[in-house]
Design a protein around this motif. Structure first.
Motif, PDB file in Angstrom:
ATOM      1  N   ASP A   1      13.378 -12.113 -14.588  1.00 25.47           N
ATOM      2  CA  ASP A   1      12.220 -12.881 -14.131  1.00 25.47           C
ATOM      3  C   ASP A   1      11.475 -11.535 -14.038  1.00 25.47           C
ATOM      4  O   ASP A   1      11.875 -10.360 -13.548  1.00 25.47           O
ATOM      5  CB  ASP A   1      12.349 -13.363 -12.850  1.00 25.47           C
ATOM      6  CG  ASP A   1      10.970 -13.822 -12.370  1.00 25.47           C
ATOM      7  OD1 ASP A   1      10.011 -13.530 -12.921  1.00 25.47           O
ATOM      8  OD2 ASP A   1      10.980 -14.696 -11.323  1.00 25.47           O
ATOM      9  N   PRO A   2      10.169 -11.484 -14.303  1.00 23.71           N
ATOM     10  CA  PRO A   2       9.313 -10.182 -14.497  1.00 23.71           C
ATOM     11  C   PRO A   2       9.320  -9.525 -12.988  1.00 23.71           C
ATOM     12  O   PRO A   2       9.009  -8.392 -12.660  1.00 23.71           O
ATOM     13  CB  PRO A   2       7.983 -10.634 -14.715  1.00 23.71           C
ATOM     14  CG  PRO A   2       8.017 -11.414 -15.925  1.00 23.71           C
ATOM     15  CD  PRO A   2       9.437 -12.258 -15.163  1.00 23.71           C
ATOM     16  N   LEU A   3       9.098 -10.442 -11.811  1.00 23.57           N
ATOM     17  CA  LEU A   3       8.901 -10.000 -10.549  1.00 23.57           C
ATOM     18  C   LEU A   3      10.265  -9.416 -10.107  1.00 23.57           C
ATOM     19  O   LEU A   3      10.258  -8.334  -9.472  1.00 23.57           O
ATOM     20  CB  LEU A   3       8.819 -11.324  -9.543  1.00 23.57           C
ATOM     21  CG  LEU A   3       8.473 -10.897  -8.122  1.00 23.57           C
ATOM     22  CD1 LEU A   3       7.463 -10.056  -8.095  1.00 23.57           C
ATOM     23  CD2 LEU A   3       7.901 -12.282  -7.421  1.00 23.57           C
ATOM     24  N   ALA A   4      11.233 -10.029 -10.381  1.00 16.26           N
ATOM     25  CA  ALA A   4      12.830  -9.507  -9.929  1.00 16.26           C
ATOM     26  C   ALA A   4      12.934  -7.942 -10.656  1.00 16.26           C
ATOM     27  O   ALA A   4      13.433  -7.218 -10.084  1.00 16.26           O
ATOM     28  CB  ALA A   4      13.803 -10.421 -10.439  1.00 16.26           C
ATOM     29  N   ARG A   5      12.440  -7.983 -11.887  1.00 18.91           N
ATOM     30  CA  ARG A   5      12.483  -6.896 -12.834  1.00 18.91           C
ATOM     31  C   ARG A   5      11.844  -5.644 -11.977  1.00 18.91           C
ATOM     32  O   ARG A   5      12.362  -4.567 -11.739  1.00 18.91           O
ATOM     33  CB  ARG A   5      12.104  -6.890 -14.238  1.00 18.91           C
ATOM     34  CG  ARG A   5      12.202  -5.609 -14.972  1.00 18.91           C
ATOM     35  CD  ARG A   5      11.909  -5.958 -16.537  1.00 18.91           C
ATOM     36  NE  ARG A   5      10.588  -6.268 -16.713  1.00 18.91           N
ATOM     37  CZ  ARG A   5       9.964  -7.432 -17.085  1.00 18.91           C
ATOM     38  NH1 ARG A   5      10.895  -8.455 -17.473  1.00 18.91           N
ATOM     39  NH2 ARG A   5       8.875  -7.675 -17.295  1.00 18.91           N
ATOM     40  N   LYS A   6      10.771  -5.851 -11.558  1.00 17.76           N
ATOM     41  CA  LYS A   6       9.870  -5.001 -10.800  1.00 17.76           C
ATOM     42  C   LYS A   6      10.542  -4.495  -9.448  1.00 17.76           C
ATOM     43  O   LYS A   6      10.506  -3.412  -9.186  1.00 17.76           O
ATOM     44  CB  LYS A   6       8.392  -5.675 -10.672  1.00 17.76           C
ATOM     45  CG  LYS A   6       7.480  -5.832 -11.844  1.00 17.76           C
ATOM     46  CD  LYS A   6       7.020  -4.597 -12.479  1.00 17.76           C
ATOM     47  CE  LYS A   6       6.181  -4.825 -13.535  1.00 17.76           C
ATOM     48  NZ  LYS A   6       6.066  -3.662 -14.381  1.00 17.76           N
ATOM     49  N   LEU A   7      11.154  -5.301  -8.952  1.00 18.06           N
ATOM     50  CA  LEU A   7      11.604  -5.319  -7.544  1.00 18.06           C
ATOM     51  C   LEU A   7      12.872  -4.166  -7.772  1.00 18.06           C
ATOM     52  O   LEU A   7      13.018  -3.089  -7.048  1.00 18.06           O
ATOM     53  CB  LEU A   7      12.315  -6.363  -6.892  1.00 18.06           C
ATOM     54  CG  LEU A   7      12.921  -6.358  -5.518  1.00 18.06           C
ATOM     55  CD1 LEU A   7      12.057  -5.575  -4.795  1.00 18.06           C
ATOM     56  CD2 LEU A   7      13.285  -7.560  -5.246  1.00 18.06           C
ATOM     57  N   LEU A   8      13.654  -4.419  -9.020  1.00 16.25           N
ATOM     58  CA  LEU A   8      14.908  -3.725  -9.228  1.00 16.25           C
ATOM     59  C   LEU A   8      14.375  -2.001  -9.645  1.00 16.25           C
ATOM     60  O   LEU A   8      15.154  -1.302  -9.388  1.00 16.25           O
ATOM     61  CB  LEU A   8      15.603  -4.302 -10.251  1.00 16.25           C
ATOM     62  CG  LEU A   8      16.539  -5.620  -9.735  1.00 16.25           C
ATOM     63  CD1 LEU A   8      17.104  -6.210 -11.075  1.00 16.25           C
ATOM     64  CD2 LEU A   8      17.644  -5.278  -8.770  1.00 16.25           C
ATOM     65  N   GLN A   9      13.212  -2.338 -10.429  1.00 16.41           N
ATOM     66  CA  GLN A   9      12.841  -0.946 -10.882  1.00 16.41           C
ATOM     67  C   GLN A   9      12.173  -0.056  -9.538  1.00 16.41           C
ATOM     68  O   GLN A   9      12.454   1.207  -9.523  1.00 16.41           O
ATOM     69  CB  GLN A   9      11.640  -1.058 -11.967  1.00 16.41           C
ATOM     70  CG  GLN A   9      12.265  -1.436 -13.182  1.00 16.41           C
ATOM     71  CD  GLN A   9      11.001  -1.833 -14.113  1.00 16.41           C
ATOM     72  OE1 GLN A   9       9.728  -1.997 -13.705  1.00 16.41           O
ATOM     73  NE2 GLN A   9      11.166  -2.079 -15.558  1.00 16.41           N
ATOM     74  N   ALA A  10      11.585  -0.914  -8.718  1.00 18.62           N
ATOM     75  CA  ALA A  10      11.160  -0.114  -7.610  1.00 18.62           C
ATOM     76  C   ALA A  10      12.299   0.364  -6.725  1.00 18.62           C
ATOM     77  O   ALA A  10      12.145   1.496  -6.255  1.00 18.62           O
ATOM     78  CB  ALA A  10      10.194  -1.057  -6.673  1.00 18.62           C
ATOM     79  N   THR A  11      13.356  -0.115  -6.586  1.00 18.33           N
ATOM     80  CA  THR A  11      14.507   0.337  -5.799  1.00 18.33           C
ATOM     81  C   THR A  11      15.497   1.206  -6.737  1.00 18.33           C
ATOM     82  O   THR A  11      16.148   1.700  -6.066  1.00 18.33           O
ATOM     83  CB  THR A  11      15.281  -1.008  -5.369  1.00 18.33           C
ATOM     84  OG1 THR A  11      15.819  -1.665  -6.509  1.00 18.33           O
ATOM     85  CG2 THR A  11      14.493  -1.819  -4.689  1.00 18.33           C
ATOM     86  N   GLY A  12      14.977   1.413  -8.022  1.00 16.60           N
ATOM     87  CA  GLY A  12      15.776   2.378  -8.699  1.00 16.60           C
ATOM     88  C   GLY A  12      17.172   1.751  -9.326  1.00 16.60           C
ATOM     89  O   GLY A  12      17.872   2.470  -9.795  1.00 16.60           O
TER      90      GLY A  12
END
Length: 195
Positions: free
Chosen positions: A8-19
């Motif tokens: 999901d785009p939101l989950a992807r952004k969250l995982l990218q933000a946490t590295g």
């Protein structure tokens, strides 16, 4: 065509933000583009305080005419301040293209007090030229002619003398307080205004 990530785009952004996920390839390229853009030139970065600008500063704006500058300076001397762009646009009747070109340069700062006006020497009613009297006093012609006739007979001594000899109403005398002086009459003739 590139495959979209299955998350999901939101989950992807969250995982990218946490590295936990690397940034999208498109995002990795954007900082490089920003570094390549040229820094703003000085012509694009200058600003003008609308409520304190000088005539020279106004003239730097494209399409700002002498008539516009004159109106703005007269209002500034009178203590008028602008709070928003719309007021300025309405006053000057600015076309849309000029509004777009001016907007990046205009700053609307509110100044508590009116600007300090340059001190003007008092108008010498015994020596001033008739044309200067007409422009400065803004009196009706008969009253102005009476003043000129009376000062030919004898220079005025003070405001009370002026009021009695020219038959001025009290409000006209009040407007003169601090704005006029009574020096010696100039040598030479005083000509009446052309009628």
């Amino acid at each position: 065509m590139a495959r979209q990530h299955w998350l999901d785009p939101l989950a992807r952004k969250l995982l990218q933000a946490t590295g936990d996920l690397p940034p999208d390839p498109v995002q990795a390229k954007q900082p490089a583009k920003q570094k390549l853009s040229a820094p703003p030139t000085p012509a694009e970065t200058w600003s003008l305080d609308v409520n304190r600008a000088t005539p020279e500063q106004w003239q730097k704006l494209p399409g700002c005419s002498e008539a516009m500058v004159d109106v703005l300076m007269r209002l500034q001397r009178g203590g008028v301040q602008f709070t928003q762009l719309d007021d300025l646009v309405l006053l000057l009747n600015l076309p849309h293209d000029l509004v777009e070109r001016w907007t990046p340069h205009l700053v609307f700062r509110w100044h508590g007090d009116a600007p300090v006006l340059p001190e003007q020497p008092p108008l010498d009613l015994n020596a001033a030229a008739p044309t200067l009297l007409e422009q400065t006093l803004n009196w009706p012609k008969p009253r102005l002619q009476r003043l000129i006739q009376e000062r030919r007979l004898k220079p005025f001594e003070h405001l009370a003398d002026l009021q009695e000899r020219v038959c001025l109403p009290p409000d006209a005398v009040e407007q003169l307080i601090g704005r006029v002086s009574f020096g010696a009459r100039p040598s030479g003739p005083s000509l009446p205004p052309r009628g």
